[in-house]
Structure formats: structure tokens, C-alpha cells
Design a protein around this motif. Structure first.
Motif, PDB file in Angstrom:
ATOM      1  N   VAL A 278     -25.208  41.655  10.552  1.00  0.00           N
ATOM      2  CA  VAL A 278     -24.397  41.682  11.768  1.00  0.00           C
ATOM      3  C   VAL A 278     -25.295  41.720  13.003  1.00  0.00           C
ATOM      4  O   VAL A 278     -25.067  41.026  13.997  1.00  0.00           O
ATOM      5  N   GLY A 279     -26.349  42.544  12.955  1.00  0.00           N
ATOM      6  CA  GLY A 279     -27.295  42.578  14.064  1.00  0.00           C
ATOM      7  C   GLY A 279     -27.995  41.254  14.276  1.00  0.00           C
ATOM      8  O   GLY A 279     -28.193  40.806  15.407  1.00  0.00           O
TER       9      GLY A 279
ATOM     10  N   GLY B  46     -36.861  41.707  20.161  1.00  0.00           N
ATOM     11  CA  GLY B  46     -37.459  42.873  19.527  1.00  0.00           C
ATOM     12  C   GLY B  46     -36.730  43.353  18.288  1.00  0.00           C
ATOM     13  O   GLY B  46     -36.773  44.540  17.968  1.00  0.00           O
ATOM     14  N   ALA B  47     -36.038  42.442  17.584  1.00  0.00           N
ATOM     15  CA  ALA B  47     -35.301  42.835  16.383  1.00  0.00           C
ATOM     16  C   ALA B  47     -36.261  43.165  15.245  1.00  0.00           C
ATOM     17  O   ALA B  47     -37.418  42.721  15.223  1.00  0.00           O
ATOM     18  N   ALA B  48     -35.774  43.957  14.278  1.00  0.00           N
ATOM     19  CA  ALA B  48     -36.568  44.266  13.090  1.00  0.00           C
ATOM     20  C   ALA B  48     -36.847  42.992  12.303  1.00  0.00           C
ATOM     21  O   ALA B  48     -36.091  42.023  12.390  1.00  0.00           O
ATOM     22  N   PRO B  49     -37.954  42.961  11.504  1.00  0.00           N
ATOM     23  CA  PRO B  49     -38.342  41.720  10.803  1.00  0.00           C
ATOM     24  C   PRO B  49     -37.237  41.110   9.948  1.00  0.00           C
ATOM     25  O   PRO B  49     -37.048  39.888   9.957  1.00  0.00           O
ATOM     26  N   ASP B  50     -36.492  41.932   9.194  1.00  0.00           N
ATOM     27  CA  ASP B  50     -35.445  41.365   8.346  1.00  0.00           C
ATOM     28  C   ASP B  50     -34.307  40.797   9.186  1.00  0.00           C
ATOM     29  O   ASP B  50     -33.727  39.757   8.846  1.00  0.00           O
ATOM     30  N   GLN B  51     -33.999  41.434  10.312  1.00  0.00           N
ATOM     31  CA  GLN B  51     -32.989  40.881  11.214  1.00  0.00           C
ATOM     32  C   GLN B  51     -33.474  39.594  11.863  1.00  0.00           C
ATOM     33  O   GLN B  51     -32.720  38.627  11.990  1.00  0.00           O
ATOM     34  N   ALA B  52     -34.735  39.579  12.283  1.00  0.00           N
ATOM     35  CA  ALA B  52     -35.277  38.398  12.952  1.00  0.00           C
ATOM     36  C   ALA B  52     -35.259  37.180  12.038  1.00  0.00           C
ATOM     37  O   ALA B  52     -34.920  36.067  12.469  1.00  0.00           O
TER      38      ALA B  52
ATOM     39  N   GLN C 201     -30.589  49.995  15.530  1.00  0.00           N
ATOM     40  CA  GLN C 201     -29.754  49.049  14.789  1.00  0.00           C
ATOM     41  C   GLN C 201     -28.277  49.383  14.912  1.00  0.00           C
ATOM     42  O   GLN C 201     -27.444  48.483  15.043  1.00  0.00           O
ATOM     43  N   ALA C 202     -27.912  50.650  14.851  1.00  0.00           N
ATOM     44  CA  ALA C 202     -26.503  51.020  14.971  1.00  0.00           C
ATOM     45  C   ALA C 202     -25.978  50.680  16.358  1.00  0.00           C
ATOM     46  O   ALA C 202     -24.868  50.147  16.508  1.00  0.00           O
ATOM     47  N   GLU C 203     -26.776  50.981  17.380  1.00  0.00           N
ATOM     48  CA  GLU C 203     -26.375  50.667  18.756  1.00  0.00           C
ATOM     49  C   GLU C 203     -26.236  49.163  18.954  1.00  0.00           C
ATOM     50  O   GLU C 203     -25.295  48.688  19.601  1.00  0.00           O
ATOM     51  N   LEU C 204     -27.177  48.401  18.371  1.00  0.00           N
ATOM     52  CA  LEU C 204     -27.118  46.943  18.499  1.00  0.00           C
ATOM     53  C   LEU C 204     -25.864  46.394  17.836  1.00  0.00           C
ATOM     54  O   LEU C 204     -25.165  45.544  18.410  1.00  0.00           O
ATOM     55  N   ALA C 205     -25.563  46.861  16.619  1.00  0.00           N
ATOM     56  CA  ALA C 205     -24.380  46.365  15.914  1.00  0.00           C
ATOM     57  C   ALA C 205     -23.112  46.704  16.691  1.00  0.00           C
ATOM     58  O   ALA C 205     -22.211  45.860  16.836  1.00  0.00           O
ATOM     59  N   ALA C 206     -23.011  47.936  17.206  1.00  0.00           N
ATOM     60  CA  ALA C 206     -21.831  48.347  17.973  1.00  0.00           C
ATOM     61  C   ALA C 206     -21.714  47.537  19.260  1.00  0.00           C
ATOM     62  O   ALA C 206     -20.619  47.084  19.636  1.00  0.00           O
TER      63      ALA C 206
END
Length: 433
Positions: free
Chosen positions: A44-45, A118-124, A259-264
Motif C-alpha cells: 500500500v505504501g 525516501g521509501a524503504a527498499p522493499d517499498q521502493a 510506514q504506518a503514517e505513510l499508509a494512513a
């Protein structure tokens, strides 16, 4: 309030436009719901990051719809139907050219652009996958914009509604099949959207070709006309760049909060976008009515329609805000949000709801001035309101996503001031074809 003949004219254009506009954000909302249920918070992120980039690219080209609506409506009001259709054909060719250029430029740039968030590697990694596949659908997306502008300018908002609903339904089916059925992951979500948008563009091309042949307007590209369509949209491009700078800065700040803030924030942004498109239905009516009335030389009708549409904007915004508050407890479950995301989402939906009446007035006045061809003022107003927003965003970056959304509220209030000041004057009331 009592319904007047003027209200019926507004509603005749706005109600179908409402359905078509709401269908657009539902593309991504259905993607979020399916990806959230099938792939989880990380995906989702990633969709939030890639969706922001893709939406930015497409929205930078929104002049294909807005500029075409204004020019076609003005020519229609003046009785120049062949010229109106010529503007439409040139807009379609311009959309195809820009779409091809975006694929060529953005494909190699996808990884570094995603890294900016600046997303985490798996998100990127997932974001790059979604973005690259979705780029293949940009020519179709831009043709949809141009074709929608042609039909709105001709005072037809029903056909865009039919195409938008059909495309949304197809997108939802394909996404569910590719992601949940075939287990294609986030790539399946992207492919579903590409196919749905491309088929929708095909319908618009067929409609414009039929109209051009009926009026004996040549279908081949007119270099001068395509160039004029591009240059006329430059001021609207500046305005749109300013809008996207605000939203991209907000997404970058949300990404760095966690990650939680980004998804929300990503989910709340899609809810806000859906509400914005709903309110923009009155603005679409404003574009078409204002362009036609000024093309016919009727300043007083333009003034009356503007006042009435502002009233509709206030009431519509209030109703939508109440609906958000009523639906607030149910929204996290639609996206299968985990407890952390749910907590953040429930908090940020309060300012999303409270700013809706202001949004209603802002979108109406924006549409009226676009319909009048007052793009130069809108470009400068976009610059000043963005400058008003950036300090508020910087302050919110050290706080939470509720503060971030309040910074967006500062931006909306600044837009309200600049647009209301312009509409109160007479410099934008230019008549004739």
C-alpha cells in the motif's frame, strides 16, 4: 434552496460530471483496497509513492482537458462549431505526443524518482515496478483528458460519465483478477489500470472522429493547431505544477514519518481526492457555462451563474464533510488497515472533513476562471499560494500527519482568498470567440 432554471442547467452538466470525476479517483481507491487486502501495508505504501508520481505526471497535463473545455465552449457559444471540433482534434494529437514523450523520459528515471521519497527498499522496489508498467498507459490517460475536454466544451458530460464508469468497472475486475486470482503482485494492479485506461481512450477517439467527420473537419494533425494548444496550456501547466508541488511535498513529509503514517496519509489522500473530484463537478459546469456565455458575449449571465455555483459549492462541501465524519469509523476496514494505520487514519480524517466547505468554493471559482480563459492569473495565484503553504509544511514536518493536513488547510485558505478577490473584479470577463 429553491431550484431555478439556472440551477437545472448547472445540474444538467454537473451531475454527470460528478459521476465521471468520482470514477477517476476510484481507479486508485480500488487499487488500494485490492492491494491492501492481497499484499499488505508495504505494498500500500509503495502504491502511494508510485501513485503520487503517476498522478503528478497526468495532472501536469490536465490543461488538455481544462484548456480544451474552455476553448471549445467559447467557440461553441460563438456559433463556430467547426473551429470547436478542430480544437478537439488538435488536443487529441497533442495528448498522444506528450504521452509518448513521458514514457521515453520517465522509464529510465523511475528508480531515482522513487528514491526521492525516501521509501524503504522493499517499498521502493514495488513502487518502481508499478510506476514503469503504469507509464505504458499514459498516452491513453492523456487522450481521455483531451477527449473529455472536447465533450465538456460541447456541453456533453453524459458520454464522459459512461466511459468513466465502464473504465472503472473494468479496472476493478482486472485488478482483482491479476492481483488476487493470478497472483501477479503489484504489477497486476498496474496492468489492470493500463488496460482499462487504454480502452477508455479508444472510445473517446471514436467519438471525436465521428464528430469531426460529421462537420468535415480534417483528422490529420495540424502542426500550427497542436502547437497553439500546447502554448495556450502553458499557464495552466504552471498552475498545475504549483498544485503538485504542494501535494508531493506533503507526500515526502508523510513518507519520512514512518510506514504506518505513510499508509494512513496515502489512504486519506485518496479519500480527499475523491471528494475533490466530486466538488469539481460544479467547477466543470462552471468551465462549460462560463466559456459558452462569454463566447456569446453575455457578461450578466456569467455573473449570475458564478454566484449560483458558489452557493452550490458551499452546500456540497458541507454535505461531503458530514459524510466523511459519518463514514470515518468504517473507512479503515475497507483497506484492511492494521491497528497503527487505523489510529493514524481516524485522526487525519477530521481535518479532511472540516475543510470541505472551503474546498467547495475554491474548486468552483477555479473552474469559472479556467472557463473564462484567465489562466495567467491562475498561474501567478498558484505561485503565491504555494509560497504560503511551504512554511506551514516545514513546521508540520516535525509533528504528525494531522498537523501536515492542517498545513494543507492553510494552502486551501490562501487559494480561497486569491480566487475570491479575482472573481469579485471584472478583468476576467472577456467576451467573444
Amino acid at each position: 434552496m429553491p431550484i431555478t432554471p439556472q440551477d437545472r442547467e448547472i445540474l444538467r452538466l454537473a451531475v454527470p460530471a460528478f459521476g465521471a470525476l468520482v470514477a477517476e479517483p476510484l481507479f486508485l481507491l480500488s487499487d488500494y483496497a485490492i492491494v491492501g487486502h492481497g499484499l499488505g501495508t508495504t505494498a500500500v505504501g509503495a502504491l502511494g509513492v508510485a501513485g503520487t508520481v503517476l498522478t503528478t505526471l497526468v495532472n501536469l497535463c490536465v490543461f488538455l482537458a481544462y484548456g480544451t473545455t474552455a476553448s471549445v465552449a467559447r467557440q461553441t457559444g460563438a456559433g463556430h462549431h467547426e473551429r470547436a471540433m478542430r480544437h478537439g482534434v488538435d488536443g487529441i494529437w497533442l495528448a498522444l505526443g506528450i504521452g509518448a514523450a513521458l514514457i521515453a523520459v520517465m522509464w529510465p528515471l523511475a528508480p531515482p524518482v522513487v528514491d526521492l521519497f525516501g521509501a524503504a527498499p522493499d517499498q521502493a522496489e514495488q513502487a518502481v515496478t508499478y510506476l514503469r508498467i503504469s507509464l505504458l498507459g499514459t498516452p491513453g490517460m492523456l487522450v481521455v483528458l483531451a477527449g473529455t475536454g472536447v465533450l465538456r466544451g460541447l456541453q456533453d458530460t453524459v458520454t464522459p460519465l459512461v466511459v468513466a464508469v465502464g473504465s472503472f468497472a473494468l479496472n476493478a475486475v482486472l485488478n482483482a483478477w491479476f492481483v488476487l486470482g493470478l497472483d501477479w503482485g503489484i504489477a497486476g494492479s498496474a496492468w489492470g489500470t493500463v488496460l482499462a485506461q487504454t480502452l477508455g481512450a479508444t472510445v473517446y477517439v471514436a467519438v471525436v472522429v465521428k464528430g469531426a467527420r460529421r462537420l468535415r473537419v480534417p483528422l490529420r494533425p495540424d502542426p500550427a493547431g497542436v502547437r497553439q494548444a500546447g502554448t495556450a496550456g502553458f499557464a495552466l501547466l504552471v498552475r498545475t505544477v504549483c498544485l503538485r508541488v504542494v501535494l508531493v511535498v506533503a507526500m515526502v513529509i508523510a513518507t519520512r514519518m514512518g510506514q504506518a503514517e505513510l499508509a494512513a496519509y496515502a489512504i486519506a489522500t485518496q479519500v480527499w481526492t475523491m471528494l475533490a473530484f466530486a466538488l469539481d463537478a460544479i467547477a466543470i459546469a462552471g468551465q462549460a457555462i462560463t466559456g459558452r456565455a462569454l463566447g456569446a458575449g453575455d457578461v450578466e449571465a456569467t455573473r449570475r451563474a458564478t454566484r449560483r455555483m458558489v452557493t452550490w459549492g458551499v452546500w456540497s462541501g458541507a454535505v461531503l464533510g458530514l459524510l466523511v465524519l459519518a463514514a470515518r469509523p468504517l473507512l479503515p476496514g475497507l483497506f484492511d488497515a492494521d491497528p497503527q494505520v487505523t489510529e493514524q487514519l481516524l485522526a487525519v480524517l477530521w481535518p479532511v472533513a472540516l475543510f470541505q466547505p472551503i474546498c467547495g468554493v475554491v474548486f468552483v471559482l477555479d473552474g469559472v476562471l479556467i472557463g473564462a480563459g484567465d489562466q495567467r492569473y491562475l498561474a501567478w495565484a498558484g505561485v503565491w499560494t504555494t509560497l504560503a503553504y511551504l512554511p506551514a509544511a516545514a513546521l508540520a514536518s516535525g509533528m504528525d500527519i494531522v498537523a501536515l493536513w492542517c498545513a494543507l488547510g492553510v494552502w486551501m485558505v490562501a487559494r480561497l482568498v486569491t480566487l475570491a478577490r479575482r472573481a469579485a473584479g471584472s478583468a476576467w470577463l472577456v467576451v467573444g470567440a
